[in-house]
Design a protein around this motif. Structure first.
Motif, PDB file in Angstrom:
ATOM      1  N   ILE A  26      -8.716  11.638 -31.082  1.00  0.00           N
ATOM      2  CA  ILE A  26      -9.421  10.348 -31.045  1.00  0.00           C
ATOM      3  C   ILE A  26      -8.417   9.208 -30.919  1.00  0.00           C
ATOM      4  O   ILE A  26      -8.590   8.289 -30.096  1.00  0.00           O
ATOM      5  N   ALA A  27      -7.349   9.256 -31.736  1.00  0.00           N
ATOM      6  CA  ALA A  27      -6.364   8.170 -31.731  1.00  0.00           C
ATOM      7  C   ALA A  27      -5.689   8.033 -30.372  1.00  0.00           C
ATOM      8  O   ALA A  27      -5.447   6.922 -29.888  1.00  0.00           O
ATOM      9  N   LYS A  28      -5.398   9.159 -29.735  1.00  0.00           N
ATOM     10  CA  LYS A  28      -4.750   9.097 -28.427  1.00  0.00           C
ATOM     11  C   LYS A  28      -5.664   8.478 -27.382  1.00  0.00           C
ATOM     12  O   LYS A  28      -5.201   7.746 -26.496  1.00  0.00           O
ATOM     13  N   LYS A  29      -6.958   8.742 -27.498  1.00  0.00           N
ATOM     14  CA  LYS A  29      -7.904   8.126 -26.562  1.00  0.00           C
ATOM     15  C   LYS A  29      -7.964   6.612 -26.742  1.00  0.00           C
ATOM     16  O   LYS A  29      -8.265   5.874 -25.801  1.00  0.00           O
ATOM     17  N   TYR A  30      -7.686   6.148 -27.961  1.00  0.00           N
ATOM     18  CA  TYR A  30      -7.634   4.702 -28.217  1.00  0.00           C
ATOM     19  C   TYR A  30      -6.242   4.133 -27.947  1.00  0.00           C
ATOM     20  O   TYR A  30      -5.987   2.960 -28.184  1.00  0.00           O
ATOM     21  N   GLN A  31      -5.339   5.003 -27.469  1.00  0.00           N
ATOM     22  CA  GLN A  31      -3.979   4.610 -27.093  1.00  0.00           C
ATOM     23  C   GLN A  31      -3.139   4.159 -28.297  1.00  0.00           C
ATOM     24  O   GLN A  31      -2.311   3.245 -28.204  1.00  0.00           O
ATOM     25  N   VAL A  32      -3.375   4.784 -29.444  1.00  0.00           N
ATOM     26  CA  VAL A  32      -2.510   4.570 -30.602  1.00  0.00           C
ATOM     27  C   VAL A  32      -1.141   5.161 -30.289  1.00  0.00           C
ATOM     28  O   VAL A  32      -1.041   6.253 -29.711  1.00  0.00           O
ATOM     29  N   ALA A  33      -0.089   4.479 -30.677  1.00  0.00           N
ATOM     30  CA  ALA A  33       1.269   4.913 -30.347  1.00  0.00           C
ATOM     31  C   ALA A  33       1.751   5.991 -31.311  1.00  0.00           C
ATOM     32  O   ALA A  33       1.730   5.802 -32.530  1.00  0.00           O
ATOM     33  N   PHE A  34       2.196   7.122 -30.763  1.00  0.00           N
ATOM     34  CA  PHE A  34       2.809   8.185 -31.552  1.00  0.00           C
ATOM     35  C   PHE A  34       4.303   8.194 -31.244  1.00  0.00           C
ATOM     36  O   PHE A  34       4.704   8.171 -30.076  1.00  0.00           O
ATOM     37  N   VAL A  35       5.137   8.207 -32.299  1.00  0.00           N
ATOM     38  CA  VAL A  35       6.584   8.109 -32.124  1.00  0.00           C
ATOM     39  C   VAL A  35       7.257   9.265 -32.857  1.00  0.00           C
ATOM     40  O   VAL A  35       6.644   9.989 -33.641  1.00  0.00           O
ATOM     41  N   LYS A  36       8.564   9.405 -32.626  1.00  0.00           N
ATOM     42  CA  LYS A  36       9.319  10.470 -33.291  1.00  0.00           C
ATOM     43  C   LYS A  36      10.706   9.954 -33.657  1.00  0.00           C
ATOM     44  O   LYS A  36      11.377   9.313 -32.837  1.00  0.00           O
ATOM     45  N   ASN A  37      11.100  10.183 -34.902  1.00  0.00           N
ATOM     46  CA  ASN A  37      12.445   9.864 -35.377  1.00  0.00           C
ATOM     47  C   ASN A  37      12.830   8.401 -35.177  1.00  0.00           C
ATOM     48  O   ASN A  37      13.964   8.083 -34.834  1.00  0.00           O
TER      49      ASN A  37
END
Length: 497
Positions: A98-109
């Motif tokens: 769901i979050a990805k469809k709303y274009q929420v940013a996922f980051v790493k490190n």
């Protein structure tokens, strides 16, 4: 009264709400995320740049849902997932999708230095092992960051039942706990790591069908107002008579503190049975009490028997000593008293060899051990108690058929029944010599005025802590002494009664 739960109990409540009542897990998750969001807005946390750190379970899923809500409010937010994708719960997978469809940013490190607020949604209430590896390193980074920290339900790394730090833990500024506050944020060390705790109603309630072996509560100021009563038509006999057996030739102060405390709690009369060396001290400092003095090689059994008959309640132990004479006094009381009894301090130290008499005692008993005394009475270590404070206190209370006031930074009160109480009043300034003697007097005062033993214990510990809080406001925690607690006991009762 507020109720607390362990992680195990919370899972049971969660499961019942979903499976029996029929509220979908994702609905509860939306409410949980919204409650954290509302707290962040209400408390005006710095939301210029937010990072939500998520584990692989449903605590992490709550975090992803929160990130979506922040994103939709045009708040700059990143999500970093620390958990193993192969361990994602069904809800976690759904929330990420769901979050990805709303274009929420996922980051790493990402470096934590750029964030103004960090949300801890790494582990939930089910954590039962020490934190290690990459999780440990990330938690260290969180605690070193300049950002404000919000914990989702419980700070990651805190045992939900005992407050123990499992290797390392997130030090939060705010914790938003769902449905009930968790015992892990009530007991120390967890209470220090939780910061300001807010409990959010998300639709989970304890239905009559759910019966825990032990339910845990705290007694609050509003409960005190409801419980306290004082008849305007009463007299000194109506408000109770206390016999206090306390103080040897070296410890008149303990007897003074307990007796004065009982009088300041509203009891009608106090008689102190004490060593004759205190004759020149106690009546001068506390003329309101009556006295019976005994010598070095006697217990004055005839006078003591008369006093036991006269009294409504009896207290023994503060400053009594542990010699043969003190032992004889305790034995006499256990054999011949027919009144409710409070045993404290040296009385508890002597009790180990008199447990057979305690088991035969037919009247209510309140015992007030600190953890060292609890250990000696139970044969268990202090470490054992710290791992199971609720269960072990209740177990010992049941074993000896007493009301047990187990004193620590969070005092636990139990009588062997289903309900156990954890006191949340008081402060570190009360960790001073004589504080326990004051508590004994308060308990005797309430017991003599007709309160049931468990009520007297729970109310008394609450009043004692509130008096300590009032004293801390006026004098500061460093300057407090036990006598201050007596002064402020009157203020507490005046304000709340």
């Amino acid at each position: 009264m507020r109720e607390f739960v362990s992680g195990t109990q919370m899972k049971q409540l969660d499961r019942y709400t979903i499976q029996e009542i029929g509220i979908p897990s994702l609905v509860l998750m939306e409410r949980a995320a919204r409650s954290v969001y509302d707290t962040m807005i209400k408390e005006r946390l710095p939301l210029k740049k937010v990072l939500v750190l998520c584990g692989s379970g449903n605590n992490g899923a709550d975090g992803v849902a929160l990130a979506r809500m922040l994103h939709l409010s045009n708040i700059s937010v990143d999500v970093e997932i620390l958990g193993n994708p192969s361990h994602f719960t069904t809800e976690m997978k759904q929330q990420i999708e769901i979050a990805k469809k709303y274009q929420v940013a996922f980051v790493k490190n990402k470096s934590l230095s750029e964030y103004t607020t960090i949300v801890d949604a790494i582990f939930g209430v089910g954590l039962d092992r020490e934190v290690g590896g990459g999780y440990k390193e990330k938690i260290k980074e969180i605690n070193q960051a300049d950002a404000k920290v919000v914990a989702v339900d419980i700070p990651s790394g805190i045992d939900s039942a005992t407050g123990k730090v499992l290797g390392c833990a997130v030090c939060a500024d705010w914790t938003v706990s769902f449905a009930y506050e968790k015992l892990g944020t009530v007991f120390y060390e967890g209470a220090e790591y939780a910061g300001n705790v807010r409990v959010a109603d998300i639709g989970i309630v304890k239905m009559p069908e759910i019966c825990f072996p032990i339910s845990t509560y705290t007694f609050e100021e509003k409960d005190l107002k409801e419980k306290l009563f004082r008849r305007e038509s009463g007299n000194k006999g109506t408000f109770g008579k206390v016999l206090l057996i306390a103080g040897n030739e070296m410890t008149s102060g303990a007897a003074l503190l307990s007796a004065s405390s009982a009088l300041h709690t509203g009891v009608g009369m106090v008689k102190v049975h004490t060593r004759k060396e205190n004759r020149a001290i106690l009546p001068v400092q506390l003329p309101e009490a009556m006295y019976c003095f005994y010598g070095k090689k006697e217990i004055k059994s005839e006078a003591l028997a008369e006093s036991l008959e006269w009294a409504d309640v009896v207290g023994i132990g503060p400053g009594l000593g542990t010699n043969k004479q003190a032992e004889a006094l305790l034995e006499f009381v256990l054999k011949y008293s027919k009144r409710p009894l409070v045993i404290d301090a040296d009385g508890l130290n002597l009790l180990k060899s008199k447990l057979d008499l305690l088991e035969k005692y037919e009247y209510p008993v309140i015992m007030t051990p600190h953890l060292g005394e609890f250990s000696r009475l139970s044969g268990l270590s202090i470490k054992d108690w710290k791992q199971q404070p609720i269960e072990l206190t209740n177990e010992l209370a049941h074993r000896y058929n007493v009301t047990l006031v187990c004193k620590d930074a969070r005092t636990v009160i139990a009588d062997g029944g289903q309900n156990v109480y954890v006191n949340t009043t008081g402060n570190s300034g009360m960790a001073t010599a004589g504080s326990g003697d004051v508590l004994t007097g308060i308990l005797l005062g309430l017991l003599a005025q007709g309160y049931a033993p468990l009520d007297a214990a729970v109310m008394g510990v609450c009043v004692h802590g509130l008096a300590g809080d009032e004293a801390a406001k006026e004098k500061g925690k460093y300057a407090m002494v036990a006598g201050d607690l007596i002064t402020y006991t009157g203020d507490v009762l005046k304000k709340r009664g």
